[in-house]
Structures are given as C-alpha cells and as structure tokens.
Design a protein around this motif. Structure first.
Motif, PDB file in Angstrom:
ATOM      1  N   VAL B  93       2.035  16.148  -6.050  1.00  0.00           N
ATOM      2  CA  VAL B  93       3.413  16.129  -6.534  1.00  0.00           C
ATOM      3  C   VAL B  93       3.873  17.546  -6.875  1.00  0.00           C
ATOM      4  O   VAL B  93       3.188  18.277  -7.608  1.00  0.00           O
ATOM      5  CB  VAL B  93       3.533  15.231  -7.785  1.00  0.00           C
ATOM      6  N   VAL B 121       8.647  10.863  -8.218  1.00  0.00           N
ATOM      7  CA  VAL B 121       7.585  10.149  -8.946  1.00  0.00           C
ATOM      8  C   VAL B 121       7.554  10.678 -10.375  1.00  0.00           C
ATOM      9  O   VAL B 121       8.079  11.755 -10.664  1.00  0.00           O
ATOM     10  CB  VAL B 121       6.189  10.340  -8.299  1.00  0.00           C
ATOM     11  N   ARG B 122       6.933   9.906 -11.271  1.00  0.00           N
ATOM     12  CA  ARG B 122       6.758  10.395 -12.630  1.00  0.00           C
ATOM     13  C   ARG B 122       5.319  10.194 -13.075  1.00  0.00           C
ATOM     14  O   ARG B 122       4.599   9.322 -12.558  1.00  0.00           O
ATOM     15  CB  ARG B 122       7.727   9.725 -13.599  1.00  0.00           C
ATOM     16  N   ALA B 123       4.905  11.014 -14.017  1.00  0.00           N
ATOM     17  CA  ALA B 123       3.545  10.925 -14.563  1.00  0.00           C
ATOM     18  C   ALA B 123       3.507   9.783 -15.561  1.00  0.00           C
ATOM     19  O   ALA B 123       4.367   9.692 -16.449  1.00  0.00           O
ATOM     20  CB  ALA B 123       3.169  12.240 -15.242  1.00  0.00           C
ATOM     21  N   TRP B 141       0.444   8.907 -10.952  1.00  0.00           N
ATOM     22  CA  TRP B 141       1.813   9.134 -10.458  1.00  0.00           C
ATOM     23  C   TRP B 141       2.396   7.803 -10.019  1.00  0.00           C
ATOM     24  O   TRP B 141       1.744   7.042  -9.323  1.00  0.00           O
ATOM     25  CB  TRP B 141       1.825  10.107  -9.266  1.00  0.00           C
TER      26      TRP B 141
END
Lengths: 396, 148
Positions: B93, B121-123, B141
């Motif tokens: 990412v 995407v996000r953590a 992710w």
C-alpha cells in the motif's frame, strides 16, 4: 592502461537436486575451470569463495573450504557473501586483487546445495532481522515479492499472463540445449498456464526453482594471460556492485516497506537501472553494443523488468521486445541464452558466476547450438537481497 | 481464561477500531518518515541527523500491488499443521502523505479477486495467530469499499 582482466577458464557442475554437499559441486567446477584455463591449482595465487548460508560454518568460509578441499597450497584466501550477488562480489574481489597487483591468477568458486521448498531465514528469534520479520509477520516468501512485481507490471504496463509464459517458453527452449541446466525440456505456454498458482498471478512455471550447482572462473591479469598464450582471452571489462540510493522506492526483498520519499525527491533511475548504468559507464559501452545479456529471471515477469532496466527498450516496452523475438535466439539482443534461472533454478552463490561462464562461452564462440553469432559484448545482471546490485560486462 | 492480546512486534501499531494506526518515526531535522521505525539514526544520507520521534502514519492509502501465498509459508510464520492451508492475501500500500509503500496481509476474507491496483485501503487491527495464552495482533489492510 587497461583495466581488463582475462577469463582464462570457466567451469561448472551441472545444476540439479543431487543430494550431495556444496563442496563437491564447487570443487568439480573449480577443477573444470582450471583444466579449461590450462593451469594447475598450485598456479593459483588467490582463491575467492562465494559463501552459502545453507552449508553450516564451511559455507560461511567458502574460500577456505574450497581451498582445503582442493589441497592447502598457501594461496591468498577470501570469502564473500552478498546473497544472490555473492558470485558477482567474488568476481569483483578477484578483479580488484588482480588490478591492484596482489595476484596474477585468481580462482573464483561458488556452490550451493539447496533444500526442498521455499528459502527460509536462519533459525532463532531475531526480531531485528528484516528477513526473519517478513516471514514471522507476513509469511512473505520470495515468490510473494515476485507476485507483487508481476501484478504491478500488469497494472502499469498491461503485461499479461500469456506474455509471462512466453518468457518461460523462450528460456526453456534454450535450457534444453544447455548440458549444465537442470531442466532440459521445452515448455509450452499451455503447460505454464495449467501449472499451480504459487503467488498470484505467478504460477509454478513462472518462478525459478532452488537448485544444487557449482560454478568457477579462473581470472588473470592481461600480462599473465599474454605470457600464458591467452592474450585473446575473453575479458571482464566492468563489474558493478552498487547499493540503492536513498530514497529507494521499489519494495525490495526482504523489506516490509520502502524508504519514504517525503523529504528527498527520488532520483531519475531505479536501483536496478543504476546497476546496469554503472556497468555500462565503467565498460564504455551502451545497451546498443550488447550481443547478449544474462539476467536474473527469478520470475518470468522479472526478466521483462530487466529488459527495461538494462535499457534494451523503454519503460513498458519489454513485452513488445519479447513479442518481436528480439530477446530470442536470432533476435537483436538474445537474453538468457543459458536458459536462465528458469532452466537452472537458483544455486545462490554459484548463479552470478554461472552467468559469466555463459558469457565466456558465448564470447569464445563455443556455445554450441545456443551460440549467438559473432558475440562481442555480453552483460550479466543480478540483484542480491538487502541491496546488493551487480552487473558484469565481458568482451572479446 | 481469556488470552492476552499482544502485538506480534512492539511499537509498530497502536489503537483499536477506527483509531488503529501504524506507528513510524519522523526525523526532526529532515522530516523523513520511517516505517519500520528507526529510533537511533536517520537514514537520509543528506541529513546531519535529528531526533526521531514516534508518529502515526496515515490510516488510508492506495494499493501499489497485491498477491497471495497459495502455499504454507515456512517457519517462523506460525501455522497449525493440522489445518489445511488457505491462501493468504498480501497487499502493498502506497501512503500518499508519507510517500512510502507498506506491505501487509489483507483482512480475513479479502482475496486477490477483490483488489485492483490504485484501490483505497485502510489499516485495521488484525490477528496473526493465537496460542494457548496469547492472541498475537498485527495490522491488516482492508479495502474501504469492501466489507467482510
């Protein structure tokens, strides 16, 4: 003043899964290289071993291990490790000793005995070791990185799985003609397409195996070569052994992240591009001068990346070059005439030396039905994890 | 007895739910960000060296590339040999603010078929594995447009 060193001898132990120790493969390759050079082991002033991490302590001190097996004769001894670039570092060390006048004749040897399955990190709990961390935290084997690079090329350049398969088809056809290759059978695109996916989008036949093997070179100063009646020997004209430059923006094995480019603008070239450029500059040649190239095709997609990194074509044009047949036998710039890692499988410390063996045979014109007509200049390129670039330019 | 939740590596992430963040460090002299964290020396060769202070990274980024592991990885990756191996998806990412790429596993249930290069995407907090006493936590992710 010439900065060339002569390649007086090249020798290999065939690649395979032989189930024996690395010392045996290395010694056989060394004896073959010495015989090819018309020299005796006692004529060698220095021995440089490319280390393996898979042979216990003798592997970490490969120079001495090979010297003992050949019979102690008091030579200067060096052992070097640089992961996949170990063999190239051994060649670089030998060349530096010759050019510095420390030795007339240097024997370079690398050999490995690879276990079955994925390469894995050394044992123990080592949370400050990036190679341990990538396995512990992510299960990120080497093919995971190859899969990331391949998917990235598909997204950015439009490469397809069929394109990747054609690299394997090309290299397998060449490996079938190489008596030292492990896989000596033609492969069809259909066979690649039905092989199991290992790391999406790459399949088993897109990814190089791990092998046993050994390779050796006898290098000498040009004055010695002329006295030895080998003034017209193949010469090594450049050896590039460079690190990346900060910030390195391509995710490299075994790292979990790239450098940040927030404070320093990335340079105009990637790490792999710089490996080739340094070698070209040192040799005074350019990509247009090459008769052939051996590149580190850990995967089919990576071979395509190397075409661009070596400047054989522009960014994103590797597939076009492949489809035109430019990198196949009879093409403008045949790549991996040995069959490449696709046909050998990787025997880590021997592989970069094996690349130079192939250059030597091609430049001598003795590569049999793999021969590139009138080969004059060859380049071998590879990359060892943890930031070891290497490229060798050999000329006739 | 409930298991203790322990990060599989100390100091690389913090927080729960929407507050989950990867932790890096930033150099006070050149402002370069490091992940994994550098706590002793700045690695920018043009920098004389500043203080390295902890800083949470952006929680969102874009897919640089992705792949999966179709075969069981070797130790020290921990798996239960009694269970059949299910492919594990990995995503690299690009974090635009920090201008770096971070590799991680995808949240459970996310396959390569759910992903495209460039997707946001996000953590999110994740579990790497559990043993008798401990739940070993990690980062995952998750595509912002895909719910598990």
């Amino acid at each position: 003043m010439t900065r060339d060193v002569a390649v007086l001898g090249a020798g290999m132990h065939p690649w395979g899964k032989w189930g024996r120790g690395f010392v045996e493969y290395g010694v056989r390759a060394a004896r073959a290289a010495l015989a090819d050079a018309g020299l005796e082991w006692r004529d060698v002033g220095s021995v440089v071993g490319a280390d393996t991490v898979r042979g216990g302590y003798p592997g970490y001190v490969a120079g001495a291990t090979f010297a003992k097996a050949l019979g102690w004769q008091g030579a200067r001894v060096t052992s070097v490790y640089a992961a996949c670039a170990s063999g190239a570092q051994a060649i670089a060390t030998a060349r530096a000793q010759i050019l510095a006048g420390l030795a007339d004749v240097v024997l370079v040897v690398g050999a490995d005995a690879a276990p079955k399955g994925f390469f894995r990190p050394a044992g123990g709990d080592r949370p400050d070791d990036p190679d341990w961390l990538r396995f512990r935290l992510l299960g990120a084997t080497n093919p995971v990185y190859f899969g990331l690079y391949a998917r990235r090329r598909m997204a950015v350049h439009g490469d397809t799985l069929e394109d990747f398969a054609q690299v394997k088809v090309k290299n397998a056809a060449l490996g079938a003609r190489n008596p030292y290759a492990r896989y000596r059978k033609a492969v069809t695109a259909e066979e690649v397409a039905v092989s199991a996916v290992v790391a999406d989008p790459l399949r088993l036949l897109d990814i190089c195996a791990t092998s046993d093997g050994g390779a050796a070179l006898v290098l000498a100063g040009m004055d010695f070569a002329r006295r030895h009646g080998a003034g017209d020997a193949v010469r090594i004209r450049a050896v590039s052994t460079v690190t990346p430059r900060f910030p390195s923006t391509v995710l490299d094995l075994p790292d979990i992240a790239t450098d940040s480019a927030v404070a320093v603008r990335p340079g105009p070239e990637t790490f792999r591009e710089s490996i080739a450029r340094e070698a070209y500059e040192e040799a005074g040649v350019g990509p247009g001068d090459l008769s052939l190239a051996e590149v580190y095709d850990l995967s089919t997609a990576l071979e395509l990346q190397w075409y661009e990194d070596l400047g054989l074509c522009g960014a994103g044009e590797a597939v076009k070059l492949l489809r035109e047949g430019a990198t196949a036998p009879g093409g403008r710039i045949p790549v991996n005439t040995s069959g490449g890692l696709a046909s050998f499988g990787e025997a880590v410390p021997a592989q970069a030396i094996a690349q130079v063996c192939e250059l030597t045979w091609q430049l001598r014109g003795v590569a049999g039905d793999r021969q590139v007509p009138d080969a004059r200049v060859g380049l071998a390129a590879n990359q060892g994890l943890f930031g070891h670039g290497s490229a060798v330019v050999a000329v006739r | 007895m409930p298991r203790t939740r322990t990060p599989v590596v100390a100091g690389w992430f913090t927080g729960d739910g929407d507050g989950f963040r990867l932790l890096g460090t930033r150099c006070s002299a050149c402002s370069t960000v490091f992940f994994p964290r550098e706590d002793v020396h700045c690695r920018n060769p043009h920098c004389g060296g500043g203080r390295l202070t902890e800083e949470p990274l952006s929680s969102r980024g874009h897919v640089w590339s992705f792949t999966d592991s179709r075969y069981r990885p070797p130790s020290p990756y921990v798996t239960d040999p009694e269970l059949s191996w299910a492919a594990c998806t990995l995503i690299a990412v690009e974090l635009p603010a920090e201008r770096l790429v971070v590799l991680g596993q995808a949240a459970p249930g996310i396959t390569v078929a759910d992903l495209t290069v460039g997707m946001e995407v996000r953590a999110v907090p994740g579990v790497l594995h559990e043993d008798a006493e401990t739940t070993w936590t990690t980062w995952h992710w998750r595509p912002t447009g895909v719910e598990a």
